[in-house]
Every structure is written in structure tokens, then in C-alpha cells.
Design a protein around this motif. Structure first.
Motif, PDB file in Angstrom:
ATOM      1  N   GLY A 101       1.166  -1.393   0.286  1.00 23.88           N
ATOM      2  CA  GLY A 101       0.037   0.525  -0.236  1.00 23.88           C
ATOM      3  C   GLY A 101       0.759   1.385  -0.348  1.00 23.88           C
ATOM      4  N   PRO A 102       0.679   2.644   0.467  1.00 28.10           N
ATOM      5  CA  PRO A 102      -1.105   2.371   0.796  1.00 28.10           C
ATOM      6  C   PRO A 102      -2.372   2.366  -0.370  1.00 28.10           C
ATOM      7  CG  PRO A 102      -0.065   4.942   0.075  1.00 28.10           C
ATOM      8  CD  PRO A 102       1.432   3.703   0.334  1.00 28.10           C
ATOM      9  N   PHE A 103      -3.333   1.952   0.122  1.00 27.84           N
ATOM     10  CA  PHE A 103      -4.047   2.012  -0.382  1.00 27.84           C
ATOM     11  C   PHE A 103      -5.089   3.117  -0.345  1.00 27.84           C
ATOM     12  CE2 PHE A 103      -2.747  -2.552   0.759  1.00 27.84           C
ATOM     13  CZ  PHE A 103      -2.469  -2.551  -1.008  1.00 27.84           C
ATOM     14  N   TYR A 104      -5.875   3.148  -1.443  1.00 26.60           N
ATOM     15  CA  TYR A 104      -7.072   4.518  -1.427  1.00 26.60           C
ATOM     16  C   TYR A 104      -8.780   3.883  -1.738  1.00 26.60           C
ATOM     17  CZ  TYR A 104      -3.024   6.850  -0.990  1.00 26.60           C
ATOM     18  OH  TYR A 104      -1.563   7.203  -0.820  1.00 26.60           O
ATOM     19  N   HIS A 105      -9.692   4.234  -1.272  1.00 31.03           N
ATOM     20  CA  HIS A 105     -10.860   3.928  -1.348  1.00 31.03           C
ATOM     21  C   HIS A 105     -11.597   5.387  -1.519  1.00 31.03           C
ATOM     22  CE1 HIS A 105     -14.508   2.320  -1.797  1.00 31.03           C
ATOM     23  NE2 HIS A 105     -15.601   3.395  -1.407  1.00 31.03           N
ATOM     24  N   GLY A 106     -12.236   5.308  -3.323  1.00 29.60           N
ATOM     25  CA  GLY A 106     -13.087   6.804  -3.107  1.00 29.60           C
ATOM     26  C   GLY A 106     -14.922   6.960  -3.155  1.00 29.60           C
ATOM     27  N   THR A 151      -4.037   1.785  -5.010  1.00 36.70           N
ATOM     28  CA  THR A 151      -3.057   1.976  -4.917  1.00 36.70           C
ATOM     29  C   THR A 151      -2.475   3.005  -5.576  1.00 36.70           C
ATOM     30  OG1 THR A 151      -1.072   0.928  -6.180  1.00 36.70           O
ATOM     31  CG2 THR A 151      -2.008   0.019  -4.361  1.00 36.70           C
ATOM     32  N   ILE A 152      -3.584   4.032  -6.595  1.00 41.97           N
ATOM     33  CA  ILE A 152      -3.592   5.414  -7.178  1.00 41.97           C
ATOM     34  C   ILE A 152      -3.911   6.085  -6.080  1.00 41.97           C
ATOM     35  CG2 ILE A 152      -3.335   6.589  -8.620  1.00 41.97           C
ATOM     36  CD1 ILE A 152      -1.996   4.023  -9.880  1.00 41.97           C
ATOM     37  N   ALA A 153      -3.811   7.048  -5.698  1.00 43.08           N
ATOM     38  CA  ALA A 153      -5.211   8.391  -5.293  1.00 43.08           C
ATOM     39  C   ALA A 153      -6.092   8.764  -6.017  1.00 43.08           C
ATOM     40  CB  ALA A 153      -4.435   9.325  -4.006  1.00 43.08           C
ATOM     41  N   LYS A 154      -5.344   9.074  -6.913  1.00 42.17           N
ATOM     42  CA  LYS A 154      -6.081   9.981  -8.124  1.00 42.17           C
ATOM     43  C   LYS A 154      -7.055   9.071  -8.691  1.00 42.17           C
ATOM     44  CE  LYS A 154      -4.725  12.441 -12.898  1.00 42.17           C
ATOM     45  NZ  LYS A 154      -3.867  12.400 -14.137  1.00 42.17           N
ATOM     46  N   THR A 168      -3.949   0.514 -13.680  1.00 48.14           N
ATOM     47  CA  THR A 168      -4.328   1.699 -12.591  1.00 48.14           C
ATOM     48  C   THR A 168      -4.244   0.900 -11.071  1.00 48.14           C
ATOM     49  OG1 THR A 168      -6.498  -0.263 -12.441  1.00 48.14           O
ATOM     50  CG2 THR A 168      -6.523   1.946 -14.712  1.00 48.14           C
ATOM     51  N   ARG A 169      -3.409  -0.074 -10.543  1.00 47.83           N
ATOM     52  CA  ARG A 169      -3.553  -0.822  -9.753  1.00 47.83           C
ATOM     53  C   ARG A 169      -4.665  -0.816  -9.163  1.00 47.83           C
ATOM     54  NH1 ARG A 169       0.624  -2.128  -7.907  1.00 47.83           N
ATOM     55  NH2 ARG A 169       1.491  -1.561  -6.205  1.00 47.83           N
ATOM     56  N   SER A 170      -5.932  -1.136  -9.071  1.00 50.40           N
ATOM     57  CA  SER A 170      -6.656  -1.417  -8.933  1.00 50.40           C
ATOM     58  C   SER A 170      -7.227  -3.429  -8.875  1.00 50.40           C
ATOM     59  CB  SER A 170      -8.462  -0.925 -10.091  1.00 50.40           C
ATOM     60  OG  SER A 170      -8.158   0.214 -10.480  1.00 50.40           O
ATOM     61  N   GLY A 177      -7.498   6.583   7.189  1.00 55.18           N
ATOM     62  CA  GLY A 177      -6.941   7.668   7.430  1.00 55.18           C
ATOM     63  C   GLY A 177      -8.578   8.819   5.892  1.00 55.18           C
ATOM     64  N   GLU A 178      -8.256   9.502   6.063  1.00 58.64           N
ATOM     65  CA  GLU A 178      -8.253  10.508   4.767  1.00 58.64           C
ATOM     66  C   GLU A 178      -7.790  11.605   4.732  1.00 58.64           C
ATOM     67  OE1 GLU A 178     -12.212  12.527   3.798  1.00 58.64           O
ATOM     68  OE2 GLU A 178     -12.201  12.593   5.463  1.00 58.64           O
ATOM     69  N   ILE A 179      -6.808  11.294   2.585  1.00 58.64           N
ATOM     70  CA  ILE A 179      -6.651  12.202   2.345  1.00 58.64           C
ATOM     71  C   ILE A 179      -7.348  13.655   1.958  1.00 58.64           C
ATOM     72  CG2 ILE A 179      -4.289  10.988   2.018  1.00 58.64           C
ATOM     73  CD1 ILE A 179      -5.242  11.123  -0.970  1.00 58.64           C
ATOM     74  N   THR A 180      -6.799  14.856   1.829  1.00 54.85           N
ATOM     75  CA  THR A 180      -7.978  15.700   1.133  1.00 54.85           C
ATOM     76  C   THR A 180      -7.056  16.653   0.324  1.00 54.85           C
ATOM     77  OG1 THR A 180      -6.580  17.640   2.646  1.00 54.85           O
ATOM     78  CG2 THR A 180      -9.083  16.110   4.030  1.00 54.85           C
ATOM     79  N   GLU A 181      -5.727  16.409  -0.180  1.00 56.70           N
ATOM     80  CA  GLU A 181      -5.869  16.931  -1.576  1.00 56.70           C
ATOM     81  C   GLU A 181      -5.395  15.545  -2.853  1.00 56.70           C
ATOM     82  OE1 GLU A 181      -3.565  20.270  -1.650  1.00 56.70           O
ATOM     83  OE2 GLU A 181      -4.381  20.943  -0.125  1.00 56.70           O
ATOM     84  N   TRP A 182      -5.226  15.647  -3.843  1.00 50.44           N
ATOM     85  CA  TRP A 182      -5.031  14.795  -4.668  1.00 50.44           C
ATOM     86  C   TRP A 182      -5.008  15.537  -5.626  1.00 50.44           C
ATOM     87  CZ3 TRP A 182      -9.680  13.731  -2.316  1.00 50.44           C
ATOM     88  CH2 TRP A 182     -10.995  14.268  -2.677  1.00 50.44           C
TER      89      TRP A 182
END
Length: 144
Positions: free
Chosen positions: A20-25, A57-60, A102-104, A115-120
Motif C-alpha cells: 500500500g498505501p491503499f485508497y478508496h474514493g 494504490t493510486i490516490a488520483k 490502474t493498480r485497482s 485515514g483520509e487525504i484531502t488533496e489529490w
């Protein structure tokens, strides 16, 4: 993913090799410790109840998923950790490009919010508009 890199599929047996890190939108307002799980309607086809929860694994990429998500809230990208095995997302793997650029990934087991990210890095607004139109047209198959 570079074209000269040999791709190895990620399966339930090999997922522990993915870092990771791993992200979910999403548009849901979640707290650290909450679980995201399958069983909800697809963001891309209302008639489909999803058997898996998806992440990357891609925040975008998670940001794009958040833009496409149903709901009234603002787009959010959470840092998540899988609670069980996962595999490559077959909806994108080997569809347009070889491998999983896409590392999906997807899992039948929940994801825990850590956690949460606020900018990508956001996608171009016109691209998002075109993708929404494509989804609204009912195009594309969903492998559930």
C-alpha cells in the motif's frame, strides 16, 4: 506501469505481495475505524449490487472514483486497509492496457478506514464529464 515490466496477476494467494498505501474514493462521510463493505448498488449501473469493494494504490484513481460516486457529499479519498484477501479488479485489468496499470483491486471482505487525504491530483473536468456520459449511456460491462 512500464511496458518492459513483466506483470504478474494479483490473486487471493499473492495479494500479500502488494504494498500500500491503499485508497478508496466515495462521497460517504466516514470515520477512522469504520468498515467499507460490498453489498451496495454500483456507481456505474443502478441495477447491479456489488459483490466486492474496490480500491487502488493510486490516490488520483480513488479521486476519480469519488467524483463518480453516488451521493450528495463531497468527493472523499480514504486511506484503507483490506481485512481479507483481494485480487486484481477484472473490470480494468487487461482491458485497455496490459496488466493492471490502474493498480485497482477488489475484495469480498471489508476495507477498514485508517485515514483520509484531502488533496489529490484531479482528472480534467472534461474527462470526468465524458466518463459520466459514458456511464449514463449504459456502456461497458461490469464484472461482478
Amino acid at each position: 506501469m512500464a511496458q518492459d515490466t513483466e506483470w504478474t496477476p494479483v490473486s487471493h494467494d499473492t495479494c500479500d505481495q502488494v504494498a500500500g498505501p491503499f485508497y478508496h474514493g466515495t462521497r460517504a462521510d466516514l470515520a477512522v475505524g469504520e468498515l467499507l463493505s460490498a453489498g451496495f448498488r454500483s456507481n456505474y449501473r443502478d441495477s447491479v449490487v456489488m459483490n466486492h469493494i474496490y480500491f487502488t494504490t493510486i490516490a488520483k484513481g480513488a479521486g476519480l472514483a469519488a467524483e463518480m460516486a453516488r451521493g450528495e457529499g463531497r468527493p472523499r479519498v480514504y486511506v484503507v486497509e483490506p481485512t481479507g484477501p483481494f485480487e486484481d479488479d477484472p473490470n480494468v485489468t487487461n482491458k485497455k492496457f496490459p496488466g493492471n496499470p490502474t493498480r485497482s483491486y477488489r475484495s469480498a471482505q471489508p476495507l477498514r478506514v485508517v485515514g483520509e487525504i484531502t488533496e489529490w491530483e484531479a482528472y480534467d473536468a472534461e474527462f470526468v464529464r465524458q466518463l459520466r456520459a459514458f456511464v449514463a449511456s449504459g456502456s461497458g460491462e461490469i464484472i461482478n
